[in-house]
Enzyme design. Sequence first.
Site, PDB file in Angstrom:
ATOM      1  N   HIS A   1       0.836  -1.204   0.000  1.00 34.29           N
ATOM      2  CA  HIS A   1       0.000   0.000   0.000  1.00 34.29           C
ATOM      3  C   HIS A   1       0.868   1.249   0.000  1.00 34.29           C
ATOM      4  O   HIS A   1       2.093   1.162   0.076  1.00 34.29           O
ATOM      5  CB  HIS A   1      -0.976  -0.012   1.176  1.00 34.29           C
ATOM      6  CG  HIS A   1      -0.336   0.116   2.521  1.00 34.29           C
ATOM      7  ND1 HIS A   1       0.433  -0.878   3.075  1.00 34.29           N
ATOM      8  CD2 HIS A   1      -0.354   1.127   3.422  1.00 34.29           C
ATOM      9  CE1 HIS A   1       0.849  -0.484   4.269  1.00 34.29           C
ATOM     10  NE2 HIS A   1       0.395   0.730   4.502  1.00 34.29           N
TER      11      HIS A   1
ATOM     12  N   HIS B   1       1.546   3.894   1.986  1.00 36.41           N
ATOM     13  CA  HIS B   1       2.115   4.665   3.093  1.00 36.41           C
ATOM     14  C   HIS B   1       3.633   4.770   2.973  1.00 36.41           C
ATOM     15  O   HIS B   1       4.280   3.853   2.482  1.00 36.41           O
ATOM     16  CB  HIS B   1       1.748   4.016   4.437  1.00 36.41           C
ATOM     17  CG  HIS B   1       0.401   4.459   4.951  1.00 36.41           C
ATOM     18  ND1 HIS B   1      -0.408   3.636   5.692  1.00 36.41           N
ATOM     19  CD2 HIS B   1      -0.251   5.632   4.821  1.00 36.41           C
ATOM     20  CE1 HIS B   1      -1.513   4.307   5.999  1.00 36.41           C
ATOM     21  NE2 HIS B   1      -1.449   5.506   5.480  1.00 36.41           N
TER      22      HIS B   1
ATOM     23  N   ASP C   1       5.944   4.409   5.060  1.00 40.64           N
ATOM     24  CA  ASP C   1       6.758   3.370   5.693  1.00 40.64           C
ATOM     25  C   ASP C   1       6.771   2.080   4.860  1.00 40.64           C
ATOM     26  O   ASP C   1       7.389   1.093   5.233  1.00 40.64           O
ATOM     27  CB  ASP C   1       6.323   3.095   7.147  1.00 40.64           C
ATOM     28  CG  ASP C   1       4.887   2.647   7.289  1.00 40.64           C
ATOM     29  OD1 ASP C   1       4.035   3.117   6.507  1.00 40.64           O
ATOM     30  OD2 ASP C   1       4.596   1.823   8.183  1.00 40.64           O
TER      31      ASP C   1
ATOM     32  N   HIS D   1      -7.642  -0.415   5.740  1.00 40.32           N
ATOM     33  CA  HIS D   1      -6.584   0.284   6.481  1.00 40.32           C
ATOM     34  C   HIS D   1      -7.007   1.749   6.517  1.00 40.32           C
ATOM     35  O   HIS D   1      -8.188   2.030   6.305  1.00 40.32           O
ATOM     36  CB  HIS D   1      -5.265   0.019   5.730  1.00 40.32           C
ATOM     37  CG  HIS D   1      -4.009   0.506   6.379  1.00 40.32           C
ATOM     38  ND1 HIS D   1      -3.806   0.480   7.731  1.00 40.32           N
ATOM     39  CD2 HIS D   1      -2.867   1.032   5.832  1.00 40.32           C
ATOM     40  CE1 HIS D   1      -2.601   0.972   7.988  1.00 40.32           C
ATOM     41  NE2 HIS D   1      -2.014   1.315   6.864  1.00 40.32           N
TER      42      HIS D   1
ATOM     43  N   ASP E   1      -0.388  -3.786   6.127  1.00 37.64           N
ATOM     44  CA  ASP E   1      -1.011  -3.086   7.259  1.00 37.64           C
ATOM     45  C   ASP E   1      -2.513  -3.270   7.131  1.00 37.64           C
ATOM     46  O   ASP E   1      -3.061  -3.099   6.052  1.00 37.64           O
ATOM     47  CB  ASP E   1      -0.707  -1.595   7.206  1.00 37.64           C
ATOM     48  CG  ASP E   1       0.748  -1.270   7.486  1.00 37.64           C
ATOM     49  OD1 ASP E   1       1.539  -2.232   7.637  1.00 37.64           O
ATOM     50  OD2 ASP E   1       1.086  -0.080   7.540  1.00 37.64           O
TER      51      ASP E   1
ATOM     52  N   ASP F   1       0.926  -7.890  10.717  1.00 38.12           N
ATOM     53  CA  ASP F   1       1.020  -6.559  11.337  1.00 38.12           C
ATOM     54  C   ASP F   1       0.848  -6.642  12.856  1.00 38.12           C
ATOM     55  O   ASP F   1      -0.135  -7.195  13.336  1.00 38.12           O
ATOM     56  CB  ASP F   1      -0.108  -5.704  10.707  1.00 38.12           C
ATOM     57  CG  ASP F   1      -0.179  -4.277  11.222  1.00 38.12           C
ATOM     58  OD1 ASP F   1       0.669  -3.879  12.043  1.00 38.12           O
ATOM     59  OD2 ASP F   1      -1.096  -3.549  10.773  1.00 38.12           O
TER      60      ASP F   1
ATOM     61  N   GLY G   1      -5.470   3.022  11.816  1.00 39.42           N
ATOM     62  CA  GLY G   1      -5.643   2.171  10.646  1.00 39.42           C
ATOM     63  C   GLY G   1      -5.184   0.746  10.897  1.00 39.42           C
ATOM     64  O   GLY G   1      -5.249  -0.097  10.004  1.00 39.42           O
ATOM     65  N   HIS G   2      -4.692   0.477  12.103  1.00 45.57           N
ATOM     66  CA  HIS G   2      -4.162  -0.853  12.405  1.00 45.57           C
ATOM     67  C   HIS G   2      -5.093  -1.602  13.354  1.00 45.57           C
ATOM     68  O   HIS G   2      -5.599  -1.023  14.318  1.00 45.57           O
ATOM     69  CB  HIS G   2      -2.780  -0.742  13.052  1.00 45.57           C
ATOM     70  CG  HIS G   2      -1.759  -0.127  12.150  1.00 45.57           C
ATOM     71  ND1 HIS G   2      -1.011  -0.873  11.274  1.00 45.57           N
ATOM     72  CD2 HIS G   2      -1.386   1.158  11.979  1.00 45.57           C
ATOM     73  CE1 HIS G   2      -0.207  -0.061  10.605  1.00 45.57           C
ATOM     74  NE2 HIS G   2      -0.418   1.174  11.011  1.00 45.57           N
TER      75      HIS G   2
ATOM     76  N   HIS H   1       6.137  -5.692  11.654  1.00 47.48           N
ATOM     77  CA  HIS H   1       5.614  -4.329  11.759  1.00 47.48           C
ATOM     78  C   HIS H   1       5.370  -3.915  13.213  1.00 47.48           C
ATOM     79  O   HIS H   1       4.234  -3.748  13.649  1.00 47.48           O
ATOM     80  CB  HIS H   1       4.317  -4.192  10.942  1.00 47.48           C
ATOM     81  CG  HIS H   1       4.032  -2.783  10.463  1.00 47.48           C
ATOM     82  ND1 HIS H   1       3.663  -1.781  11.316  1.00 47.48           N
ATOM     83  CD2 HIS H   1       4.064  -2.241   9.218  1.00 47.48           C
ATOM     84  CE1 HIS H   1       3.473  -0.668  10.603  1.00 47.48           C
ATOM     85  NE2 HIS H   1       3.719  -0.919   9.333  1.00 47.48           N
TER      86      HIS H   1
ATOM     87  N   ASP I   1      19.584  12.892   3.351  1.00 44.28           N
ATOM     88  CA  ASP I   1      19.594  14.302   3.626  1.00 44.28           C
ATOM     89  C   ASP I   1      19.194  15.045   2.351  1.00 44.28           C
ATOM     90  O   ASP I   1      19.963  15.159   1.429  1.00 44.28           O
ATOM     91  CB  ASP I   1      21.036  14.610   4.045  1.00 44.28           C
ATOM     92  CG  ASP I   1      21.311  16.060   4.239  1.00 44.28           C
ATOM     93  OD1 ASP I   1      20.388  16.862   4.094  1.00 44.28           O
ATOM     94  OD2 ASP I   1      22.471  16.379   4.526  1.00 44.28           O
TER      95      ASP I   1
HETATM   96 ZN   LIG Z   1       2.985   0.524   7.903  1.00 43.84          ZN
HETATM   97 ZN   LIG Z   2       0.059   1.701   6.449  1.00 46.62          ZN
END
Ligand SMILES: [Zn+2]
Ligand SMILES: [Zn+2]
Length: 548
Positions: free
Chosen positions: A65, A67, A69, A132, A154, A186, A358-359, A381, A437
């Site tokens: 998905h 996101h 992360d 999610h 997730d 997750d 969302g989890h 996760h 950076d």
């Molecule tokens: Zn995640």
């Molecule tokens: Zn997520």
Amino acid sequence: MLEIVALGGLGEFGMNMLALTWAATTIVVDAGVMFPDPELLGVDRIIPDLTYLQQRRAAALILTHGHEDHIGAVPHVLSVVDGPIYGTPLTLALVEPKLEEHGIEGRDLKPVRPRERVTIGPFTVEFIRVTHSMPDCAALAIHTPVGIVVHTGDFKIDQTPIDGELFDVHRFAQLGGEGVLALFADSTNIDRRGFTGSELEVVEAFEEIFTSATGKLIVAAFASSIYRMQILVDLAAQFDRKVAFVGRGMMRNSEIAQRLGYLRIPAGVQIRDSEIASYPAQDVLCLATGSQGEPMSALSRIAIDDHRAVKVGPEDTVVLSARAIPGNEKAIGRVINHLARRGADVIYEGIKHVHVSGHGSEEEMKLMLSLVRPRYFVPVHGEYRQLSQHARIAERVFAGREPKPEILLAENGDVIHLNADSAQIAGKAPVGRVLIDDTRTGEVGDEVLRDRRHLAEDGLVVPVVAINKQTGGLEGIPEIITRGFVMEDSQALLADGVRLLSDVVEQASVEERTDQGLIKEKLRVELRRFFRKRSGRRPFVLPVIMEI
Ligand SMILES: [Zn+2]
Ligand SMILES: [Zn+2]
């Protein structure tokens, strides 16, 4: 033998990335970033170490998905991926601008819809719809020569999703019936009891807010919270407010979501941020970035009256519609203080129910375990405490089952070897973090990978500035400490640097000077520009502010 290695996401939040190898074929699931602590300035993003993948290269990158992360490191990871990128249409649409920003062209982005399958060498990967905090999220069932590996991505189980796209309980149950070798699930909210609840739950609180707000309404949320955007757009239409998206991420994601049909805005409701001033305050809703107190974000600028389009005053209401990511509490607190000082009514999670996670919580995780009924279970996760709690709960779910499923508590880099009837941690792959950076100048590809080698070449610069906490005035003369930064005329250079520090502080507003996050960011940006121009180097700049 199937080899699975988590290159990130275990024992930490962020940087989710899993590599699966069968013989000569490796596929990678997700390529996420981690956002550094706001106090760790000088670093914009953190990505996983890629040594393991450099050794074998990947035949495909599969995304669960959109996101950060899970997709934030895609541009960096592509150097070790030879094949296509697979994901749902929204996920890929969110990846596209990242590739553009990095000047990456000609990559094969293959959209896959839930229940569709793709084959990569010995792997057949099936996408399964999960719910999610954003649309178009998927779990994966990866069919391998030794059995099926299910990766949940997730998820929570939202039985009334905003877009009507239901969690595919049936497919998970079917897979459980067919027999699943391993489940990777997750663990984020495993320490919360019960069920997480539907995204719809925030509607009630927002209805109250829309009813009672007499001035401008500003809601800060994650730019990826497209469901939240939809709820707020619908309420705005109902309460006769115009909607303006404020902040780069918000503008970009709302545009992508609209283009793909994931966000519907009735005609005449949306306005540009530059038009806000021409509407009466009570007719405007701003959806802004900055729910985490990020110093350069829209909400932080608005809070110190430094935003070109949005002003906030005593009649206005500001809502922080997001969870505070651990570590960001101080920065968020500072933004709330600035807003309160301008007289705004500030509402956040503790005051009203303006955010739902969302989890999934404990009961949703249990349901997943009993639906999928894996032979081997690996919690993913989460920090180590969430992983071990997930393992404990799985023990209870598995009690009495024959044969009893085995739980593997793995950490990043643990090399898991799986056969049809055995699983073990067989060694350790190189893992770690690479600091990134951005120079924020907007130039394509203008970004520096900060590993130890770069640090050794370009050095470290620590400006130390003492500021009077009450007046914001400079106390004494700033200092610059350097490490590994040797130049011929460095004495003169540093003297100019010190003068620059004084100028930056003196030209800043009192609010900026007394806000550690804002003044540090300002000093960092200016000093970095200064060193790059004068020395051609890009040292790491880590400002230290002493409040006196
Ligand atoms: Zn995640
Ligand atoms: Zn997520």
